[in-house]
Write a protein that holds these residues in place. Structure first.
Motif, mmCIF file in Angstrom:
data_model
loop_
_atom_site.group_PDB
_atom_site.id
_atom_site.type_symbol
_atom_site.label_atom_id
_atom_site.label_comp_id
_atom_site.label_asym_id
_atom_site.label_seq_id
_atom_site.Cartn_x
_atom_site.Cartn_y
_atom_site.Cartn_z
ATOM 1 N N TYR A 337 47.319 38.351 68.532
ATOM 2 C CA TYR A 337 46.651 38.649 69.538
ATOM 3 C C TYR A 337 46.625 40.329 69.909
ATOM 4 C CZ TYR A 337 45.961 34.088 70.995
ATOM 5 O OH TYR A 337 45.663 32.723 71.088
ATOM 6 N N VAL A 338 45.342 41.037 69.939
ATOM 7 C CA VAL A 338 45.574 42.487 70.036
ATOM 8 C C VAL A 338 44.622 42.784 71.146
ATOM 9 C CG1 VAL A 338 46.145 42.747 67.694
ATOM 10 C CG2 VAL A 338 43.687 42.766 68.342
ATOM 11 N N VAL A 339 44.730 43.858 71.796
ATOM 12 C CA VAL A 339 44.104 44.268 72.889
ATOM 13 C C VAL A 339 42.976 45.099 72.376
ATOM 14 C CG1 VAL A 339 43.882 45.500 75.195
ATOM 15 C CG2 VAL A 339 45.991 44.133 74.635
ATOM 16 N N PRO A 382 41.221 34.495 73.590
ATOM 17 C CA PRO A 382 40.348 35.697 73.065
ATOM 18 C C PRO A 382 39.267 35.782 74.397
ATOM 19 C CG PRO A 382 40.668 34.001 71.311
ATOM 20 C CD PRO A 382 41.580 33.458 72.593
ATOM 21 N N GLY A 383 38.776 37.248 74.566
ATOM 22 C CA GLY A 383 37.988 37.649 75.505
ATOM 23 C C GLY A 383 38.545 37.782 76.956
ATOM 24 N N MET A 384 39.657 37.376 77.149
ATOM 25 C CA MET A 384 40.367 37.538 78.276
ATOM 26 C C MET A 384 40.543 38.928 78.702
ATOM 27 S SD MET A 384 43.484 35.495 79.703
ATOM 28 C CE MET A 384 44.249 35.995 81.384
ATOM 29 N N LYS A 385 40.336 39.602 79.962
ATOM 30 C CA LYS A 385 40.864 41.205 80.097
ATOM 31 C C LYS A 385 42.395 40.964 80.648
ATOM 32 C CE LYS A 385 36.746 43.043 79.551
ATOM 33 N NZ LYS A 385 36.242 43.629 80.594
ATOM 34 N N VAL A 386 42.920 42.073 79.981
ATOM 35 C CA VAL A 386 44.466 41.956 80.463
ATOM 36 C C VAL A 386 44.752 43.594 80.812
ATOM 37 C CG1 VAL A 386 45.194 40.196 79.170
ATOM 38 C CG2 VAL A 386 44.968 42.411 78.022
ATOM 39 N N SER A 387 45.714 43.844 81.468
ATOM 40 C CA SER A 387 46.597 45.205 81.670
ATOM 41 C C SER A 387 47.545 45.258 80.605
ATOM 42 C CB SER A 387 46.841 45.397 83.060
ATOM 43 O OG SER A 387 47.986 44.586 83.446
ATOM 44 N N MET A 388 47.690 46.424 80.186
ATOM 45 C CA MET A 388 48.832 46.596 79.319
ATOM 46 C C MET A 388 50.119 47.418 79.740
ATOM 47 S SD MET A 388 46.427 47.695 75.910
ATOM 48 C CE MET A 388 45.546 49.006 76.961
ATOM 49 N N ARG A 389 51.000 47.114 79.217
ATOM 50 C CA ARG A 389 52.274 47.797 79.421
ATOM 51 C C ARG A 389 52.866 48.060 77.882
ATOM 52 N NH1 ARG A 389 54.804 44.266 81.935
ATOM 53 N NH2 ARG A 389 56.191 43.544 80.223
ATOM 54 N N LYS A 390 52.750 49.557 77.559
ATOM 55 C CA LYS A 390 53.142 49.706 76.203
ATOM 56 C C LYS A 390 54.418 50.202 76.300
ATOM 57 C CE LYS A 390 48.720 52.080 75.359
ATOM 58 N NZ LYS A 390 47.997 53.419 74.671
ATOM 59 N N THR A 391 54.836 49.560 74.751
ATOM 60 C CA THR A 391 56.285 49.717 74.425
ATOM 61 C C THR A 391 56.308 50.040 73.002
ATOM 62 O OG1 THR A 391 56.706 47.315 73.734
ATOM 63 C CG2 THR A 391 56.911 47.778 76.047
ATOM 64 N N GLU A 392 57.428 50.503 72.492
ATOM 65 C CA GLU A 392 57.610 50.747 71.065
ATOM 66 C C GLU A 392 58.727 49.851 70.356
ATOM 67 O OE1 GLU A 392 59.113 54.921 70.934
ATOM 68 O OE2 GLU A 392 57.021 55.796 71.694
#
Length: 424
Positions: A337-339, A382-392
């Motif tokens: 899954y990708v945003v 798929p299609g669901m809206k999410v908020s992201m917490r970016k990591t490395e």
């Protein structure tokens, strides 16, 4: 909409109460119903819950190489069957079964007395041949002077010269016989031709052994040691094409690295390089034999041990890596899954490769700029809206050089040792 309906319903209820003349008695109930409807309308106007928060990261781009795995076994580069080179009786055994030996170390003695006597006999024959040659030389020299003075016939002179040549040949034969007797005497002491580990004795004291037939013991070399395996024709073709394209050197001419893992190990701690690839594919199995050489200074690796080897299988190339946990398996399909734009979840089919230090190689289906979802995979679609917490993403350390963990077999039973155990 619900607020409008509530107001309309309140008006209707008030009107009904007034007409039936029981406005006082019904007023409290009507008021309560109206208040309940109003509360529902206010609750329906509450803000929606916030979008689900997920951790995301871009794939880690690194230069890597592929490794191909093979099952094989260890072999001694030199494995010698010690056989008696003379006939006789074993009079001494000078080693312990299974001990390590050096090159030239004595192992057996075969009764040397008959061969000592034979050597003395041939030495006497050499002395006699030397005396005969000296006498023939004197006679030939004298007859040469006499034939000049015509004191002896030409026939006698030629006979003396022939006897001189015969005496010389006899001396050469006697010396050869003496050398052979000396060689046979040296064969009465059987020595190890190589450094390595000796097997058990196959004869006992007093046994009669025959030249060239009786097996005494075997000796194998241990350092270095070979790891021998058979490779499939498909891998062989891949290596040929990579060598032709300059991506990876052929193991016939390049010392491609090989790491080996034993049956009870989790890592690949034994390191070596390729030294041999056979000249033909076995048509019966469709495989080709090869071997690598492995340093074995402590003689831990033993001929006959089985293991798993990984051979350098490609040249260096850039690959994308993501955690294994972020990959979803749908039957035979691998998905991540990708945003996407606007924070919406997008499903991608990917082609995965080998695992490297805790991350999985992705050969296709992802771009380096994609944001891959790392957690809460069972809560999104798929299609669901999410908020992201970016990591490395980070890659683990290379642990193949360290001591591997091993899996020990369980004992069948246990006992308490006796008090004098240490003295036994």
């Amino acid at each position: 909409m619900r607020a409008v309906l509530a107001r309309g319903l309140t008006t209707i209820l008030g009107t009904i109460a007034a007409r039936i003349g029981e406005s006082r008695a019904w007023a409290p109930g009507i008021a309560i119903a109206a208040l309940a409807l109003g509360a529902c309308s206010k609750a329906s106007e509450a803000p929606p819950p916030p979008p689900l928060q997920v951790s995301v990261a871009s794939p880690l781009a690194m230069n890597i190489v592929d490794w191909d795995e093979y099952v094989g076994h260890f072999e001694a580069p030199q494995a010698v069957e010690l056989r008696a080179r003379i006939t006789g009786v074993v009079t001494e055994i000078m080693f312990e079964d299974g001990q390590e030996v050096r090159a030239g170390q004595p192992l057996f003695t075969i009764d040397p007395r008959p061969y000592e006597a034979q050597l003395e006999q041939t030495r006497a024959q050499v002395a006699a041949a030397e005396a005969a040659l000296a006498n023939a030389t004197t006679v030939a020299a004298r007859s040469e002077q006499l034939v000049k003075n015509q004191a002896v016939s030409q026939e006698e002179y030629e006979s003396n010269q022939a006897q001189l040549r015969t005496a010389r040949a006899n001396l050469l034969a006697a010396r050869a016989a003496s050398d052979n007797a000396s060689l046979n005497l040296s064969f009465t002491t059987v020595r190890s031709p190589i450094e390595g580990r000796v097997s058990s004795r196959r004869v006992s004291l007093g046994d009669q052994v025959s030249a060239g037939t009786t097996l005494l013991t075997t000796v194998v070399s241990l350092d270095p040691i070979w790891f021998v395996f058979d490779g499939a024709e498909s891998f062989y073709l891949k290596y040929l094409r990579e060598a032709k394209q300059g991506l990876r050197g052929s193991s016939r001419t390049t010392q491609n690295p090989v790491d080996v893992q034993l049956s009870d190990e989790t890592g690949f701690p034994h390191h070596g390089h390729m030294v041999f690839v056979d000249n033909a594919i076995d048509p019966g199995t469709g495989t080709i034999r090869a071997h690598a050489t492995i340093a074995n200074p402590d003689h831990f690796l033993t001929p006959g041990m089985f293991g798993r080897a990984r051979l350098l299988g490609s040249g260096t190339y850039k690959a994308l890596l993501i955690p294994d946990d972020s990959i979803v398996t749908d039957q035979a399909t691998k998905e991540v899954y990708v945003v996407g734009q606007g924070g919406a979840i997008v499903k991608r089919n990917v082609e995965v490769g080998p695992e490297i230090r805790g991350l999985r190689v992705v050969r296709g289906g992802l771009a380096q700029t994609d944001l891959v979802v790392l957690d809460r995979l069972n809560q999104i679609q798929p299609g669901m809206k999410v908020s992201m917490r970016k990591t490395e993403l980070t890659i683990g350390t290379n642990d193949t050089k360290t001591s591997p963990s091993v899996s020990l077999p369980q004992p069948s039973t246990a006992t308490i040792p006796p008090a004098d155990w240490a003295s036994k």
